[in-house]
Motif scaffolding. Structure first.
Motif, PDB file in Angstrom:
ATOM      1  N   ILE A  44       0.838  -1.191   0.000  1.00 21.94           N
ATOM      2  CA  ILE A  44       0.000   0.000   0.000  1.00 21.94           C
ATOM      3  C   ILE A  44       0.876   1.244   0.000  1.00 21.94           C
ATOM      4  CG2 ILE A  44      -1.751   1.263   1.329  1.00 21.94           C
ATOM      5  CD1 ILE A  44      -2.550  -1.970   1.714  1.00 21.94           C
ATOM      6  N   ASN A  45       1.885   1.249   0.863  1.00 20.41           N
ATOM      7  CA  ASN A  45       2.907   2.292   0.894  1.00 20.41           C
ATOM      8  C   ASN A  45       4.123   1.703   1.604  1.00 20.41           C
ATOM      9  OD1 ASN A  45       2.445   2.602   3.729  1.00 20.41           O
ATOM     10  ND2 ASN A  45       0.761   4.004   3.278  1.00 20.41           N
ATOM     11  N   VAL A  46       5.100   2.529   1.899  1.00 17.23           N
ATOM     12  CA  VAL A  46       6.330   2.037   2.520  1.00 17.23           C
ATOM     13  C   VAL A  46       6.056   1.389   3.878  1.00 17.23           C
ATOM     14  CG1 VAL A  46       8.574   2.744   3.438  1.00 17.23           C
ATOM     15  CG2 VAL A  46       7.734   3.743   1.319  1.00 17.23           C
ATOM     16  N   ALA A  47       5.026   1.845   4.560  1.00 17.36           N
ATOM     17  CA  ALA A  47       4.763   1.388   5.924  1.00 17.36           C
ATOM     18  C   ALA A  47       3.608   0.405   6.048  1.00 17.36           C
ATOM     19  CB  ALA A  47       4.480   2.592   6.810  1.00 17.36           C
ATOM     20  N   GLN A  48       3.043  -0.045   4.916  1.00 16.94           N
ATOM     21  CA  GLN A  48       1.870  -0.909   5.017  1.00 16.94           C
ATOM     22  C   GLN A  48       1.824  -1.931   3.886  1.00 16.94           C
ATOM     23  OE1 GLN A  48      -1.630   1.401   5.640  1.00 16.94           O
ATOM     24  NE2 GLN A  48      -3.010  -0.333   5.468  1.00 16.94           N
ATOM     25  N   TYR A  49       1.550  -3.174   4.260  1.00 17.88           N
ATOM     26  CA  TYR A  49       1.390  -4.289   3.326  1.00 17.88           C
ATOM     27  C   TYR A  49       0.109  -5.031   3.673  1.00 17.88           C
ATOM     28  CZ  TYR A  49       5.578  -5.148   0.452  1.00 17.88           C
ATOM     29  OH  TYR A  49       6.557  -5.112  -0.508  1.00 17.88           O
ATOM     30  N   SER A  50      -0.541  -5.601   2.679  1.00 15.61           N
ATOM     31  CA  SER A  50      -1.685  -6.483   2.898  1.00 15.61           C
ATOM     32  C   SER A  50      -1.430  -7.810   2.200  1.00 15.61           C
ATOM     33  CB  SER A  50      -2.968  -5.862   2.348  1.00 15.61           C
ATOM     34  OG  SER A  50      -3.379  -4.796   3.168  1.00 15.61           O
ATOM     35  N   PHE A  51      -1.936  -8.884   2.809  1.00 10.53           N
ATOM     36  CA  PHE A  51      -1.784 -10.226   2.254  1.00 10.53           C
ATOM     37  C   PHE A  51      -3.163 -10.854   2.076  1.00 10.53           C
ATOM     38  CE2 PHE A  51       2.136  -9.201   4.403  1.00 10.53           C
ATOM     39  CZ  PHE A  51       3.089  -9.620   3.505  1.00 10.53           C
ATOM     40  N   PHE A  52      -3.347 -11.516   0.928  1.00  8.93           N
ATOM     41  CA  PHE A  52      -4.641 -12.068   0.550  1.00  8.93           C
ATOM     42  C   PHE A  52      -4.515 -13.560   0.263  1.00  8.93           C
ATOM     43  CE2 PHE A  52      -4.322  -7.673  -0.660  1.00  8.93           C
ATOM     44  CZ  PHE A  52      -5.538  -7.116  -0.295  1.00  8.93           C
ATOM     45  N   THR A  53      -5.622 -14.291   0.481  1.00  8.79           N
ATOM     46  CA  THR A  53      -5.637 -15.726   0.194  1.00  8.79           C
ATOM     47  C   THR A  53      -5.687 -15.960  -1.311  1.00  8.79           C
ATOM     48  OG1 THR A  53      -8.044 -15.874   0.251  1.00  8.79           O
ATOM     49  CG2 THR A  53      -6.877 -16.268   2.332  1.00  8.79           C
ATOM     50  N   MET A  54      -5.281 -17.140  -1.709  1.00  8.54           N
ATOM     51  CA  MET A  54      -5.351 -17.513  -3.116  1.00  8.54           C
ATOM     52  C   MET A  54      -6.760 -17.989  -3.483  1.00  8.54           C
ATOM     53  SD  MET A  54      -2.472 -16.990  -4.528  1.00  8.54           S
ATOM     54  CE  MET A  54      -2.765 -17.904  -6.017  1.00  8.54           C
ATOM     55  N   LYS A  55      -7.441 -18.627  -2.534  1.00  6.15           N
ATOM     56  CA  LYS A  55      -8.762 -19.211  -2.809  1.00  6.15           C
ATOM     57  C   LYS A  55      -9.789 -18.164  -3.199  1.00  6.15           C
ATOM     58  CE  LYS A  55      -8.855 -23.286   0.019  1.00  6.15           C
ATOM     59  NZ  LYS A  55      -9.298 -23.836   1.279  1.00  6.15           N
ATOM     60  N   ASN A  56     -10.100 -17.267  -2.251  1.00  3.84           N
ATOM     61  CA  ASN A  56     -11.189 -16.330  -2.493  1.00  3.84           C
ATOM     62  C   ASN A  56     -10.761 -14.868  -2.400  1.00  3.84           C
ATOM     63  OD1 ASN A  56     -10.757 -16.443   0.219  1.00  3.84           O
ATOM     64  ND2 ASN A  56     -12.730 -17.333   0.724  1.00  3.84           N
ATOM     65  N   ASP A  57      -9.462 -14.627  -2.411  1.00  2.00           N
ATOM     66  CA  ASP A  57      -8.932 -13.266  -2.444  1.00  2.00           C
ATOM     67  C   ASP A  57      -9.315 -12.436  -1.221  1.00  2.00           C
ATOM     68  OD1 ASP A  57      -7.157 -11.720  -3.900  1.00  2.00           O
ATOM     69  OD2 ASP A  57      -8.744 -10.591  -4.904  1.00  2.00           O
TER      70      ASP A  57
END
Length: 149
Positions: A44-57
């Motif tokens: 998202i920016n230098v200070a933030q990341y998001s992780f998502f599943t492969m199945k249903n996003d």
């Protein structure tokens, strides 16, 4: 013990370490474990990341770096791991598990390795709810509740 025996034991220990270690790489918004995609990642920016599943996003994990509104003073900085599907937040000042100088992608690779080692995430990229709670008990420092505003 002779030096040859010590060297042989040392090499055996080192080779076992390499054998059991897993390679985690984040490339093109894909989290790869030994070459197989297990999660999707979004910076998202230098200070933030998001992780998502492969199945249903579904977004299962959000990492956020907090400077505690004091950008020049780093002793009060911490990070938040928000396990969204489990409604669990972990706040910690221990950056040793994820620190990587000026490279957030490498830091996130270390984060995924840490979560795999703690069995919070399995090799299919799924959260283990029981291990999420154990992880929180081990590492949460509850910084927000202790901070005066």
């Amino acid at each position: 013990m002779t030096p040859k025996k010590l060297l042989a034991i040392f090499l055996l220990i080192v080779s076992c370490n390499f054998y059991f270690s897993q390679e985690v790489v984040i490339k093109d918004d894909k989290v790869l474990l030994d070459g197989k995609q297990i999660l999707k990642a979004e910076k998202i920016n230098v200070a933030q990341y998001s992780f998502f599943t492969m199945k249903n996003d579904d977004e299962i994990l959000m990492y956020k770096y907090m400077d505690n509104e004091t950008p020049m003073y780093q002793d009060d900085d911490y990070f938040i791991l928000n396990f969204l599907s489990e409604k669990t937040k972990v706040e910690s000042k221990d950056f040793t598990k994820i620190a990587n100088f000026m490279n957030s992608r490498k830091g996130m690779e270390k984060l995924v390795k840490w979560l795999l080692k703690e069995r919070v995430i399995n090799t299919e990229g799924e959260l283990n709810p029981d291990r999420v709670h154990v992880f929180k008990d081990k590492y949460d420092e509850n910084i927000t509740e202790r901070t005066l505003r």
